[in-house]
Design an enzyme around this catalytic site. Structure first.
Site, PDB file in Angstrom:
ATOM      1  N   ASP A   1       0.847  -1.180   0.000  1.00  0.00           N
ATOM      2  CA  ASP A   1       0.000   0.000   0.000  1.00  0.00           C
ATOM      3  C   ASP A   1       0.888   1.236   0.000  1.00  0.00           C
ATOM      4  O   ASP A   1       1.815   1.346   0.812  1.00  0.00           O
ATOM      5  CB  ASP A   1      -0.911  -0.014   1.233  1.00  0.00           C
ATOM      6  CG  ASP A   1      -2.084   0.930   1.067  1.00  0.00           C
ATOM      7  OD1 ASP A   1      -2.526   1.142  -0.082  1.00  0.00           O
ATOM      8  OD2 ASP A   1      -2.562   1.459   2.084  1.00  0.00           O
TER       9      ASP A   1
ATOM     10  N   HIS B   1      -3.999  13.945   0.602  1.00  0.00           N
ATOM     11  CA  HIS B   1      -4.180  13.060   1.764  1.00  0.00           C
ATOM     12  C   HIS B   1      -2.985  13.157   2.712  1.00  0.00           C
ATOM     13  O   HIS B   1      -3.142  13.323   3.925  1.00  0.00           O
ATOM     14  CB  HIS B   1      -4.371  11.616   1.289  1.00  0.00           C
ATOM     15  CG  HIS B   1      -4.357  10.609   2.401  1.00  0.00           C
ATOM     16  ND1 HIS B   1      -5.386  10.465   3.299  1.00  0.00           N
ATOM     17  CD2 HIS B   1      -3.421   9.689   2.767  1.00  0.00           C
ATOM     18  CE1 HIS B   1      -5.096   9.512   4.165  1.00  0.00           C
ATOM     19  NE2 HIS B   1      -3.908   9.016   3.870  1.00  0.00           N
TER      20      HIS B   1
ATOM     21  N   GLU C   1     -10.389   3.963   3.327  1.00  0.00           N
ATOM     22  CA  GLU C   1      -9.462   4.722   2.490  1.00  0.00           C
ATOM     23  C   GLU C   1      -9.822   4.442   1.040  1.00  0.00           C
ATOM     24  O   GLU C   1      -9.759   3.304   0.576  1.00  0.00           O
ATOM     25  CB  GLU C   1      -8.000   4.351   2.778  1.00  0.00           C
ATOM     26  CG  GLU C   1      -7.558   4.794   4.171  1.00  0.00           C
ATOM     27  CD  GLU C   1      -6.048   4.844   4.352  1.00  0.00           C
ATOM     28  OE1 GLU C   1      -5.341   4.080   3.679  1.00  0.00           O
ATOM     29  OE2 GLU C   1      -5.580   5.663   5.179  1.00  0.00           O
TER      30      GLU C   1
ATOM     31  N   GLU D   1      -9.100   4.172  -2.536  1.00  0.00           N
ATOM     32  CA  GLU D   1      -7.867   3.992  -3.303  1.00  0.00           C
ATOM     33  C   GLU D   1      -8.166   3.297  -4.625  1.00  0.00           C
ATOM     34  O   GLU D   1      -9.253   2.767  -4.838  1.00  0.00           O
ATOM     35  CB  GLU D   1      -6.860   3.128  -2.530  1.00  0.00           C
ATOM     36  CG  GLU D   1      -6.481   3.663  -1.167  1.00  0.00           C
ATOM     37  CD  GLU D   1      -5.256   2.968  -0.575  1.00  0.00           C
ATOM     38  OE1 GLU D   1      -4.453   2.415  -1.335  1.00  0.00           O
ATOM     39  OE2 GLU D   1      -5.136   2.977   0.667  1.00  0.00           O
TER      40      GLU D   1
ATOM     41  N   ASP E   1      -9.052   0.465   1.635  1.00  0.00           N
ATOM     42  CA  ASP E   1      -8.125  -0.016   2.661  1.00  0.00           C
ATOM     43  C   ASP E   1      -8.660   0.365   4.035  1.00  0.00           C
ATOM     44  O   ASP E   1      -8.326   1.425   4.578  1.00  0.00           O
ATOM     45  CB  ASP E   1      -6.745   0.609   2.411  1.00  0.00           C
ATOM     46  CG  ASP E   1      -5.704   0.067   3.362  1.00  0.00           C
ATOM     47  OD1 ASP E   1      -5.774  -1.120   3.695  1.00  0.00           O
ATOM     48  OD2 ASP E   1      -4.822   0.845   3.765  1.00  0.00           O
TER      49      ASP E   1
ATOM     50  N   ARG F   1      -7.666   3.785  12.898  1.00  0.00           N
ATOM     51  CA  ARG F   1      -6.773   4.929  13.187  1.00  0.00           C
ATOM     52  C   ARG F   1      -6.213   4.870  14.607  1.00  0.00           C
ATOM     53  O   ARG F   1      -5.083   5.308  14.851  1.00  0.00           O
ATOM     54  CB  ARG F   1      -7.534   6.241  13.011  1.00  0.00           C
ATOM     55  CG  ARG F   1      -8.194   6.421  11.673  1.00  0.00           C
ATOM     56  CD  ARG F   1      -7.195   6.507  10.545  1.00  0.00           C
ATOM     57  NE  ARG F   1      -7.870   6.629   9.262  1.00  0.00           N
ATOM     58  CZ  ARG F   1      -7.242   6.511   8.092  1.00  0.00           C
ATOM     59  NH1 ARG F   1      -5.944   6.237   8.042  1.00  0.00           N
ATOM     60  NH2 ARG F   1      -7.905   6.634   6.971  1.00  0.00           N
TER      61      ARG F   1
ATOM     62  N   GLN G   1      -3.502   2.242  14.786  1.00  0.00           N
ATOM     63  CA  GLN G   1      -2.317   2.755  14.079  1.00  0.00           C
ATOM     64  C   GLN G   1      -1.555   3.787  14.907  1.00  0.00           C
ATOM     65  O   GLN G   1      -0.323   3.769  14.959  1.00  0.00           O
ATOM     66  CB  GLN G   1      -2.736   3.367  12.744  1.00  0.00           C
ATOM     67  CG  GLN G   1      -1.553   3.775  11.855  1.00  0.00           C
ATOM     68  CD  GLN G   1      -1.981   4.171  10.441  1.00  0.00           C
ATOM     69  OE1 GLN G   1      -3.134   4.005  10.061  1.00  0.00           O
ATOM     70  NE2 GLN G   1      -1.048   4.686   9.665  1.00  0.00           N
TER      71      GLN G   1
ATOM     72  N   LYS H   1      -4.081  -2.108   9.704  1.00  0.00           N
ATOM     73  CA  LYS H   1      -4.419  -2.271   8.291  1.00  0.00           C
ATOM     74  C   LYS H   1      -4.655  -3.730   7.934  1.00  0.00           C
ATOM     75  O   LYS H   1      -4.696  -4.068   6.755  1.00  0.00           O
ATOM     76  CB  LYS H   1      -3.254  -1.745   7.445  1.00  0.00           C
ATOM     77  CG  LYS H   1      -2.890  -0.297   7.714  1.00  0.00           C
ATOM     78  CD  LYS H   1      -3.853   0.652   7.027  1.00  0.00           C
ATOM     79  CE  LYS H   1      -3.266   2.060   6.967  1.00  0.00           C
ATOM     80  NZ  LYS H   1      -4.051   2.908   6.046  1.00  0.00           N
TER      81      LYS H   1
ATOM     82  N   THR I   1      -8.915  -5.485   3.457  1.00  0.00           N
ATOM     83  CA  THR I   1      -8.853  -4.539   2.357  1.00  0.00           C
ATOM     84  C   THR I   1      -9.819  -5.077   1.312  1.00  0.00           C
ATOM     85  O   THR I   1      -9.686  -6.224   0.889  1.00  0.00           O
ATOM     86  CB  THR I   1      -7.429  -4.448   1.787  1.00  0.00           C
ATOM     87  OG1 THR I   1      -6.569  -3.878   2.782  1.00  0.00           O
ATOM     88  CG2 THR I   1      -7.390  -3.588   0.533  1.00  0.00           C
TER      89      THR I   1
ATOM     90  N   GLU J   1      -9.957  12.480   7.282  1.00  0.00           N
ATOM     91  CA  GLU J   1      -9.844  13.813   6.695  1.00  0.00           C
ATOM     92  C   GLU J   1     -11.185  14.539   6.671  1.00  0.00           C
ATOM     93  O   GLU J   1     -11.263  15.726   6.962  1.00  0.00           O
ATOM     94  CB  GLU J   1      -9.306  13.705   5.262  1.00  0.00           C
ATOM     95  CG  GLU J   1      -7.895  13.169   5.176  1.00  0.00           C
ATOM     96  CD  GLU J   1      -7.588  12.730   3.747  1.00  0.00           C
ATOM     97  OE1 GLU J   1      -7.126  13.578   2.969  1.00  0.00           O
ATOM     98  OE2 GLU J   1      -7.818  11.555   3.413  1.00  0.00           O
TER      99      GLU J   1
END
Lengths: 437, 437
Positions: free
Chosen positions: A141, A148, A214, A216, A246, A250, A253, A266, A270, A376
């Site tokens: 990834d 971002h 996420e 992507e 993905d 948070r 992480q 993560k 996915t 975000e």
């Protein structure tokens, strides 16, 4: 290389298959995306037996395994499709991919003399179940969305230090976990994990409270390599592109990622879309990369690469509530192309293999409505997002369904990617049958 | 669980195979490590055809594929060994591993009635070539050596901040690259990479100048899992252990690793030994983990896990010069067991698969002579190491050969792991045939 941003220079290619010639159809003859299906939409997911390779056309899917068995792919190596995955074709040279595409176009084009032999191998998309389209070898990834990276960096390190010092020089990436990749439609379970709130001295093991998406795009490596490859050579290795969400915890992480990067944050899942849209189908939509702020080192330069003008969007539907589109963005926002990411990936001599999946990184645009993650969109949870039905979100709630879509718009036709959908199930009460301690 | 540190309680099990009963033999009947070989030591490496599973005994290797074909493995599922990899046996339940071991012991023990049927399937180890013993599914590298983490942290962040805040709570790890794992004896090429010296404003793409080893032990996952597993359940999933050298480009890592962790610094090659020593063979050497400084969360606690009393050493031989042992350490220095690492790995719901390889992290002891990397031995390059022949080293030089060994010492017998060896070739003059820009 064609540097058009609107698909001009290519018009709709007409097919005899019903529904393939509508301007807003996802799967015209220009597309021919690669998937794996089994007849019977309600069939058990674990039933491997009925799976076979298929190509979407109109509102149907063409059974490619049957087409091959029927001798309709003459001129191509065979068998390519005796397994329910596209890896064997992907592993060959790009010239074979082109021959395959040409052959399919000949079979499916308006005026084809083979309609009667081909038609029995078509299944209505509404009557089939879609599976992972390829065997995922390894999953990497990246972090190539500048908006971002800037948004996340601003939240965590302040606006002055938003972009890490290496970001404009390296297509930053980390190795993910291939075993956690699932196909659209697979439910995702909210993970447990080790978390530490800033106001607690010690960490706790509990369900993630800041679980996120996420938005992507994944690049699918076809031809393998055994050593460093130039950007142009890397470009030629990429078989196609696929939607990718993905899922990211948070809070896991934040506590785990120093010093060796994201790991369990993560690893729950996915989700990828069911269709690989080939690089050949996307070529008319190629655009230039955003301007470089600093010159790139030679090993990251090339002549024939770049992102595409692909519109992306993601919607969120709380359980039993209609979906709200929470972000719209575009693949062209990426600062590094998949070919640059692949060239960097191989630069140390790392062997790259057929079926490697390269996530682009979250694709956000410059505006707030273009941000590809709730982190975000809600600015770290401080600015809750209001959905159409009145509910608000900072991070995902149990029962939420996320759906990603992508389309490239040509002259009178659309290249669709299908949908990449997943519903978040609540965390297990306790993830262990027994804990001895 | 047997908590002995010297193999007491288990004595040499005698075999009729010549050379298996010597006290310092690596492969007594107690061991029976799993490898893949092809007859003909000088055979081409790429020749897949002659490869088959084998078990080392004395100075010989027993052709397990032939033993199975000959009907000597009755009572076990079959075929298990029609492919040149141990994955099929590994994927089954631990009770099958135990049955397989018992059956081999019966065939090879002194007094066996099957000597005459077994003997034709033995090959001299000196006459065979060894290959990767299993298909590596995914590779994860951990960071569980406390002395290593403290040393590295002290060099980079100072003694006060040596251990990251999460280190005593989480078995920190990152996903590595399975495609880069090679078997002992494979040459390794010094990588090119993107580097930035502190005294340069811009990075450059050049061969790594701080290329290093990491002395590790790998745990090989046998039985797969689909969700979180307790430490005790994880322990039962581990098929065995293997020597592992995680080649590392310190200068590439320093520039790339923020914020998403090591990537190309670790992607050139990871060398593993040719023999998986089973957890069953190691059980008498189990030791307790070092004392916990902070209590572990329940999901990292268990009753039946821990590292082993395995002596480890690594030697460095410059080209044409005799080898110097540069470090001696012990597996018992690990702060987290492989079972804890695996339980943490699965804690988010990450599916774990047969053939997953978990690197322990560099194993260093408290003394300078016990440090498992040149980064630590030369203290970041500041204190060059003097080799027996008079040469000195900070990091690796072209032509250097590294060899890792491991042994567990029981009552009158030794469990050996074979050797894990690699020679560093110089970087390519230029890694690309052509660079268009």
């Amino acid at each position: 290389m064609t540097m058009t941003s609107d698909g001009s220079g290519t018009n709709l290619l007409k097919s005899w298959v019903v529904g393939a010639n509508e301007a807003d159809a996802s799967f015209p003859l220009n597309n021919l995306p690669c998937g794996v299906f089994s007849p019977g939409a309600a069939g058990p997911k674990s039933d491997e037996r009925g799976r076979r390779c298929g190509v979407a056309i109109g509102e149907q899917v063409l059974d490619i395994a049957a087409v091959e068995r029927d001798g309709l792919l003459e001129g191509l190596p065979s068998p390519l499709f005796d397994q329910p995955a596209w890896n064997r074709l992907m592993s060959l040279e790009p010239s074979v991919w082109a021959s395959f595409r040409e052959r399919l176009m000949a079979l499916l084009a308006e005026g084809s003399t083979e309609c009667e032999r081909v038609e029995p191998h078509l299944h209505a998309l509404s009557d089939v179940r879609l599976h992972l389209p390829f065997v995922i070898c390894e999953f990497t990834d990246f972090y190539a969305g500048r908006h971002h990276a800037t948004n996340v960096g601003t939240m965590f390190r302040g606006a002055e230090n938003a972009l890490p010092p290496n970001w404009l020089h390296i297509p930053i990436g980390y190795n993910g976990r291939a075993s956690s990749v699932v196909v659209s439609g697979t439910d995702v379970r909210r993970p447990w994990g080790q978390l530490k709130s800033p106001d607690h001295e010690l960490p706790a093991f509990m369900p993630s409270r800041r679980f996120d998406l996420e938005l992507e795009m994944g690049a699918v490596v076809g031809t393998a390599s055994d050593g460093p490859v130039s950007v142009d050579a890397a470009e030629a290795m990429i078989f196609g592109y696929i939607l990718l969400n993905d899922w990211s915890a948070r809070d896991i992480q934040a506590w785990e990622y120093q010093p060796l990067g994201p790991f369990q944050a993560k690893a729950s899942a996915t989700t990828i879309g069911p269709w690989i849209v080939t690089a050949l189908a996307l070529e008319p939509f190629r655009v230039r990369l955003p301007p470089r702020e600093v010159p790139l080192l030679a090993y990251l330069q090339g002549d024939r690469h770049g992102p595409y003008d692909i519109e992306l969007e993601v919607s969120l539907a709380p359980e039993g509530v209609a979906a709200t589109t929470i972000a719209r963005t575009n693949h062209r926002e990426l600062y590094y192309s998949a070919a640059q990411q692949l060239a960097h990936h191989a630069s140390s001599g790392c062997p790259m293999r057929t079926g490697d999946l390269l996530g682009s990184g979250t694709i956000s645009g410059p505006r707030k409505s273009e941000r590809g993650s709730l982190l975000e969109l809600s600015w770290g949870g401080k600015e809750p997002l209001t959905l159409d039905g009145g509910e608000s979100r900072t991070f995902l709630e149990d029962g939420d369904t996320l759906t990603l879509h992508a389309r490239a718009r040509g002259n009178g036709y659309t290249i669709g990617f299908g949908e990449c959908r997943g519903t978040l199930l609540p965390a297990l009460d306790m993830p262990y049958d027994t804990l001895e301690n």
